[in-house]
Design an enzyme around this catalytic site. Structure first.
Site, PDB file in Angstrom:
ATOM      1  N   GLU A 229       0.829  -1.048   0.454  1.00 43.27           N
ATOM      2  CA  GLU A 229      -0.140   0.267   0.096  1.00 43.27           C
ATOM      3  C   GLU A 229       1.054   1.059   0.270  1.00 43.27           C
ATOM      4  OE1 GLU A 229      -3.580   2.283   2.431  1.00 43.27           O
ATOM      5  OE2 GLU A 229      -2.261   0.528   3.434  1.00 43.27           O
TER       6      GLU A 229
ATOM      7  N   GLU B  83     -11.869   1.910   5.642  1.00 40.05           N
ATOM      8  CA  GLU B  83     -10.181   2.346   6.462  1.00 40.05           C
ATOM      9  C   GLU B  83     -10.337   3.471   6.317  1.00 40.05           C
ATOM     10  OE1 GLU B  83      -6.167   1.658   7.279  1.00 40.05           O
ATOM     11  OE2 GLU B  83      -6.156   1.901   5.761  1.00 40.05           O
TER      12      GLU B  83
END
Length: 292
Positions: free
Chosen positions: A150, A244
């Site tokens: 990520e 998230e």
């Protein structure tokens, strides 16, 4: 296989995973994204996780939650991150999931804040990341899952900030089990054109995380959700979109609103530009590998 909407477990109201899973289902989520803490904590939860799976809870992914990561300047801390991620990959494989998401590092160094120059060269950073991702990718391949790298924004990490940088590392490793995770919040900071960045990264895209421009739930900021999720439809993405974020307002109300925002955006994308779906689990072994 269509896109699966999931929510990170700590955002859901409830004392136990079973409680949170019930709330997630009621709110309209398809599953839960687990959090992987250090000290092999996820493996220590296996009895609980096995019960949840037996009860039909879908837990396709893990988001790492430690105080050090694979790109740490300290070799011992980097090795410990690898050890924990290997364990998490094994756990998520047992649960029938897809993989584990990790950044190169988080909060370790930023070139945008003093002292501006990190203690390791860019070549040194890359060597560490290729080595650790290679080891994790080999382990993930044996387990039938993937590790998702990520990119974070420039204030949270100095090594991997954009999708194309993560793609380059995937190419360098050369394993179909090393893929890219796209986080819309970080993309809003770093990408010139987030939708084009998704298209360019499509062969390597394995996971997506969603929060709005202000890091609150989808719908609380100014991101163009129909455009972003329509792009996922265009490229045939069929993995998870995991919420998230921070929550503004009462948690259940905020999450229900966020699910509505995402589902409406997905519906608009499907009607505007239908495309054949690609199984995220199949893509662990079928993604093209481009030579470095």
């Amino acid at each position: 296989m269509s896109v699966m909407l999931t929510c990170q477990e700590h955002l859901l109201p409830g004392e136990t995973l079973a409680d949170r899973a019930a709330v997630a289902a009621d709110l309209g989520f398809d599953g839960i994204e687990l959090r992987g803490r250090g000290d092999l904590a996820l493996a220590g939860r296996l009895p609980e996780l096995r019960r949840a799976r037996a009860d039909g809870v879908r837990m396709p992914t893990v988001c790492v939650e430690m105080d050090h990561f694979i790109g740490d300047f300290d070799p011992d801390r980097s090795r410990d991150a690898v050890r924990n991620l290997r364990s998490q990959l094994t756990v998520i494989a047992e649960l029938g999931g897809l993989g584990v998401t990790t950044p190169a590092a988080w909060g370790m160094f930023s070139r945008r804040l003093p002292p501006f120059e990190p203690p390791r060269s860019p070549a040194g950073d890359r060597a560490v990341l290729v080595d650790t991702l290679g080891e994790l990718g080999e382990h993930a391949l044996r387990e039938g899952v993937a590790v998702f790298l990520e990119p974070l924004n420039r204030y949270e990490d100095h090594m991997v900030n954009r999708l194309d940088q993560a793609v380059e590392l995937c190419r360098a490793v050369g394993l179909p089990s090393v893929r890219v995770a796209a986080d819309f919040y970080h993309m809003n900071v770093e990408e010139d054109d987030p939708c084009q960045a998704l298209r360019d990264a499509a062969p390597y895209l394995g996971h997506v995380q969603a929060s709005d421009s202000n890091r609150f739930q989808p719908g609380a900021g100014h991101l163009d959700w129909p455009a972003l999720l329509g792009t996922l439809t265009d490229i045939g993405y069929a993995g998870c979109v995991a919420i998230e974020c921070r929550l503004r307002g009462e948690p259940a109300t905020a999450l229900r609103s966020a699910v509505g925002v995402l589902r409406r955006a997905l519906a608009q994308g499907r009607s505007a530009a239908p495309a054949p779906a690609r199984s995220a689990r199949d893509s662990v072994t079928s993604a093209p590998v481009v030579p470095a």
